[in-house]
Design an enzyme around this catalytic site. Structure first.
Site, short mmCIF file in Angstrom:
data_model
loop_
_atom_site.label_atom_id
_atom_site.label_comp_id
_atom_site.label_asym_id
_atom_site.label_seq_id
_atom_site.Cartn_x
_atom_site.Cartn_y
_atom_site.Cartn_z
N ARG A 125 -8.43 11.26 -6.62
CA ARG A 125 -9.44 10.45 -5.91
C ARG A 125 -10.80 11.14 -5.97
O ARG A 125 -11.83 10.49 -6.03
CB ARG A 125 -8.98 10.29 -4.47
CG ARG A 125 -9.77 9.35 -3.62
CD ARG A 125 -9.19 9.42 -2.21
NE ARG A 125 -9.66 8.37 -1.33
CZ ARG A 125 -10.85 8.36 -0.75
NH1 ARG A 125 -11.70 9.34 -0.97
NH2 ARG A 125 -11.19 7.36 0.03
N LYS B 156 0.88 -1.18 0.00
CA LYS B 156 0.00 0.00 0.00
C LYS B 156 0.91 1.22 0.00
O LYS B 156 1.53 1.55 1.01
CB LYS B 156 -0.93 0.00 1.22
CG LYS B 156 -1.93 1.16 1.20
CD LYS B 156 -2.88 1.10 2.38
CE LYS B 156 -4.08 2.03 2.22
NZ LYS B 156 -3.75 3.44 1.99
N LYS C 14 -7.35 -3.54 3.53
CA LYS C 14 -6.05 -2.92 3.82
C LYS C 14 -5.62 -3.19 5.25
O LYS C 14 -6.47 -3.29 6.15
CB LYS C 14 -6.10 -1.42 3.54
CG LYS C 14 -7.10 -0.66 4.36
CD LYS C 14 -7.15 0.82 3.98
CE LYS C 14 -8.30 1.51 4.68
NZ LYS C 14 -8.46 2.91 4.39
N PHE D 153 -1.46 -0.30 -10.32
CA PHE D 153 -1.90 -1.54 -9.68
C PHE D 153 -3.14 -2.16 -10.30
O PHE D 153 -3.55 -3.25 -9.93
CB PHE D 153 -2.09 -1.37 -8.16
CG PHE D 153 -2.99 -0.22 -7.74
CD1 PHE D 153 -4.35 -0.33 -7.82
CD2 PHE D 153 -2.43 0.95 -7.26
CE1 PHE D 153 -5.17 0.72 -7.43
CE2 PHE D 153 -3.24 2.00 -6.86
CZ PHE D 153 -4.62 1.89 -6.95
N ARG E 58 -3.92 8.85 -4.97
CA ARG E 58 -4.59 8.03 -5.97
C ARG E 58 -4.56 8.76 -7.31
O ARG E 58 -4.81 9.98 -7.37
CB ARG E 58 -6.04 7.81 -5.54
CG ARG E 58 -6.84 6.83 -6.39
CD ARG E 58 -6.43 5.41 -6.03
NE ARG E 58 -7.23 4.39 -6.66
CZ ARG E 58 -8.15 3.65 -6.03
NH1 ARG E 58 -8.41 3.85 -4.76
NH2 ARG E 58 -8.78 2.69 -6.67
P1 ATP Z 1 -6.39 5.78 3.35
O1 ATP Z 1 -6.72 6.76 4.41
O2 ATP Z 1 -6.02 4.44 3.85
O3 ATP Z 1 -5.51 6.28 2.27
P2 ATP Z 1 -8.60 6.09 1.69
O4 ATP Z 1 -9.93 6.29 2.29
O5 ATP Z 1 -7.93 7.25 1.04
O6 ATP Z 1 -7.73 5.46 2.79
P3 ATP Z 1 -8.78 3.45 0.99
O7 ATP Z 1 -9.66 2.82 0.02
O8 ATP Z 1 -9.14 3.23 2.39
O9 ATP Z 1 -8.68 4.96 0.64
O10 ATP Z 1 -7.31 2.94 0.78
C1 ATP Z 1 -6.95 2.72 -0.49
C2 ATP Z 1 -6.04 3.82 -0.95
O11 ATP Z 1 -4.71 3.37 -0.85
C3 ATP Z 1 -6.29 4.05 -2.39
O12 ATP Z 1 -7.22 5.09 -2.56
C4 ATP Z 1 -4.95 4.39 -2.96
O13 ATP Z 1 -4.79 5.80 -2.98
C5 ATP Z 1 -3.96 3.83 -1.97
N1 ATP Z 1 -3.15 2.69 -2.47
C6 ATP Z 1 -1.82 2.57 -2.31
N2 ATP Z 1 -1.37 1.42 -2.81
C7 ATP Z 1 -2.44 0.76 -3.34
C8 ATP Z 1 -2.61 -0.48 -3.99
N3 ATP Z 1 -1.60 -1.31 -4.21
N4 ATP Z 1 -3.87 -0.81 -4.38
C9 ATP Z 1 -4.92 0.00 -4.16
N5 ATP Z 1 -4.81 1.21 -3.54
C10 ATP Z 1 -3.58 1.59 -3.12
#
Ligand code: ATP
Length: 642
Positions: A294, A273, A468, A386, A278
């Site tokens: 995002r 991760k 995650k 990814f 994003r």
């Molecule tokens: P966080 O606060 O954990 O970043 P979030 O609410 O922004 O969470 P989540 O869906 O909870 O988003 O966590 C996924 C995020 O992690 C994705 O939006 C992406 O930006 C990031 N990410 C990093 N590496 C990866 C991966 N290998 N696959 C998918 N998402 C990844």
């Protein structure tokens, strides 16, 4: 007037079903009488004038809106200030000014599309003299307001309407309105619509949500719904290279065991991760690259070096590709070592204030190489791909993950080390080892992703196919929280002159409330204290009373106009008589809590610590009360108290 009356009714109730009915009825009558008003009404209900990808910014600040109110109502500045302080809301204050006004002739009534057009006009007006022209245009609109329209126009202009309607509830209301409209026109009154509508409405709502997740484009969706009903929208709203798709999200977990039980049976992949931003990268058939964030904002200009890296890495776009990726900061002088997320925020963001903790981030990462090819003074970046959402111009969301990853590998090549890579992934069950390796490589943790059946890419979904596990799971909670600052106290001693502690809240999508969860007074640097205090106290972001959608038993001397999201790490959750997070959502059997409904206690986060400001999240992306209730229950299971 029609929409303003609906907004009044929405704000007057906290009942979710009633809110849904109010909006659906409003949309239904527009569909029947003036369908051309439907799209503007949908946008205004979401407190938007256009989709994020359009990059439309009305470009008006609180002081310009205030000038327009003074011009339109002839109120004295001191009187407006007094009203604003006593009502805690500029819209309510403007409404009161307007009520005192006597007009000689009544202006032409406003229409929904007329207001929406005028707001788009504000966005289009730039350059010399635009500030004065915008104030004049807003004053003109305000003069024409009747009844409660003033309140809602002002709240729209300051982008804080607070009706309690969310994007999801607006989409559901739209679907319900279209389903009932279609049924009643087909049955021509022979079948009582209410008797057969419920299952159809539920099906229409699922379909409309899916349409929007695939193609978050309200003009396209609303147009298709008007033309061809829900079936028409399903046919029209498909994935297309160049148009963003809502990103799939990951469910948090509290440890390896929890991760495995959430994923369920079957094989899976574990990926690093990465700690960046994003990026949904669209490569058109002619090779042109567009990057969406995002929030689906077009960030290509901010990341033109990342776009160049993708261009170099794509073997051939064929009829077009959509790549899901994370953009991370790297240091080319140190073999493209990954850098923390905060370094990315040092890049200038169009039309946005620089992140407040940039200086702290820069100070703590001295010695980092600055990239000459990025925007001036910005760090170098790497695109970590990814997933693949479209291949050769056609959507591939329905393929199993392993096939999407294979196509991604076929379509790209790591042209220049460290600029574009595929996410490091492995199969097998050595999750803990992989987690430690990922952390050693400066990643945030790992994401386990289901393979085979049930591994399709579901836009906008935070289901159990991606789970995650972050590095912080080891000492306590599995994840950090994304919370909204809602108020503060004046600091004492060394912190005199600054705000500390700060009251933080989670988001309750069911009621549209921000519910307090903790006071936070650690993790801040002195520079951050200074900037944050100025941001709220001098930036016209304080209120005398908490807004109606804030729920807390705390009583702060300073209330904020909630506008940002902070990432917070805490020790554990407890129940509290003053906090209201997840009130009524923890079952009676959990944690010796006797439930927390009724007059019970909300959840509170112990020992909270500020990590960073999440510029990429809006208030509705904050941690939800449902997630907090779920974490409380999991914690009780771990502690053996349930
Ligand atoms: P966080 O606060 O954990 O970043 P979030 O609410 O922004 O969470 P989540 O869906 O909870 O988003 O966590 C996924 C995020 O992690 C994705 O939006 C992406 O930006 C990031 N990410 C990093 N590496 C990866 C991966 N290998 N696959 C998918 N998402 C990844």
């Amino acid at each position: 007037m029609h929409l303003a009356a609906a907004f009044e009714a929405l704000a007057a109730t906290t009942k979710r079903l009633k809110k849904a009915d109010i909006l659906a009825n409003c949309f239904r009558s527009l569909l029947a009488l003036t369908p051309e008003d439907l799209l503007p009404a949908v946008f205004l209900s979401c407190n938007k004038v256009a989709e994020n990808m359009e990059g439309v910014d009305m470009g008006v600040g609180g002081s310009q809106v205030t000038s327009a109110i003074l011009q339109a109502t002839g109120t004295k500045p001191e009187q407006l200030r007094r009203l604003n302080r006593s009502t805690g809301d500029l819209g309510d204050a403007a409404q009161a000014c307007k009520a005192n006004q006597r007009l000689l002739a009544s202006p032409k009534p406003l229409t929904i599309r007329g207001v929406h057009d005028a707001l788009l006009g504000l966005a289009r007006d730039g350059g010399t003299g635009s500030e004065g022209r915008k104030v004049a245009a807003m004053a003109k609109l305000l003069r024409a307001c009747q009844g409660p329209e003033t309140r809602w126009l002002v709240r729209t202009l300051i982008r804080n309407i607070r009706t309690g309607a969310t994007l999801l509830s607006v989409l559901d209301a739209l679907a319900a309105a279209v389903a009932i409209h279609t049924l009643s026109s087909r049955s021509q009154g022979r079948v009582p619509v209410e008797r057969i509508a419920a299952p159809r409405i539920a099906a229409a709502q699922r379909a409309v949500r899916d349409c929007y997740n695939l193609r978050p484009d309200l003009p396209l969706l609303v147009g298709a719904l008007i033309e061809g009903g829900v079936e028409g929208a399903v046919e029209t709203c498909t994935v297309r290279v160049g148009m963003p798709v809502r990103p799939m999200l990951a469910k948090p977990s509290t440890g390896v065991e929890d991760l495995l039980s959430t994923l369920g049976d079957g094989s899976f992949l574990v990926e690093r991760k990465y700690d960046g931003m994003r990026a949904q990268v669209h490569v058109a058939a002619d090779g042109q690259v567009t990057i969406y964030s995002r929030k689906l904002e077009n960030t290509t200009a901010q990341f033109h070096d990342a776009a160049a890296a993708v261009s170099a890495a794509v073997r051939s776009p064929g009829a077009g590709l959509i790549i899901d990726a994370e953009i991370t900061a790297v240091d080319p002088a140190q073999d493209f070592r990954l850098l923390p997320f905060q370094m990315l925020s040092t890049r200038p963001r169009k039309g946005q204030q620089q992140q407040q903790d940039v200086s702290a981030a820069l100070a703590s990462s001295s010695g980092t190489t600055v990239e000459p090819s990025g925007a001036p003074g910005s760090v170098a970046v790497c695109v970590v791909a990814f997933d693949l959402l479209a291949y050769n111009g056609a959507p591939c969301l329905a393929l199993p993950l392993e096939d999407r990853r294979r196509l991604l590998a076929e379509a790209t090549v790591a042209a220049e080390a460290g600029r574009f890579i595929l996410a490091t992934a492995e199969t097998g069950e050595q999750i803990l080892r992989f987690l430690h390796e990922s952390i050693a490589a400066s990643c945030e943790g790992v994401i386990a992703k289901r393979l085979g059946r049930g591994s399709e890419y579901v836009p906008g979904d935070r289901g159990s196919a991606w789970v995650k596990l972050k590095r912080d799971y080891i000492p306590g909670l599995g994840d950090t929280f994304d919370l909204v600052p809602i108020g503060g106290w004046y600091g004492q001693g060394r912190k005199a002159g600054w705000l500390s502690p700060i009251l933080l809240a989670c988001w309750d999508p069911d009621s549209g409330e921000l519910q307090s969860v903790c006071r936070c007074m650690s993790g801040y640097t002195d520079a951050f204290y200074k900037e944050m205090t100025a941001f709220y106290l001098e930036g016209n972001r304080t209120l005398e009373r908490p807004p109606s959608y804030v729920s807390t038993g705390e009583n702060c001397p300073v209330w904020f106009n909630p506008c940002e999201v902070w990432e917070i790490r805490g020790a554990d959750l407890t129940l509290s008589p003053v906090h209201t997070a997840a009130l009524g959502k923890v079952p009676a059997t959990v944690g010796g809590s006797k439930g927390n409904g009724g007059k019970g206690r909300g959840c509170a986060l112990r020992f909270p610590r500020y990590i960073q400001t999440r510029q990429d999240k809006g208030i509705e992306d904050a941690t939800t009360s449902n997630e907090i209730a779920e974490m409380f229950c999991k914690q009780a299971v771990r502690q053996g108290t349930s």
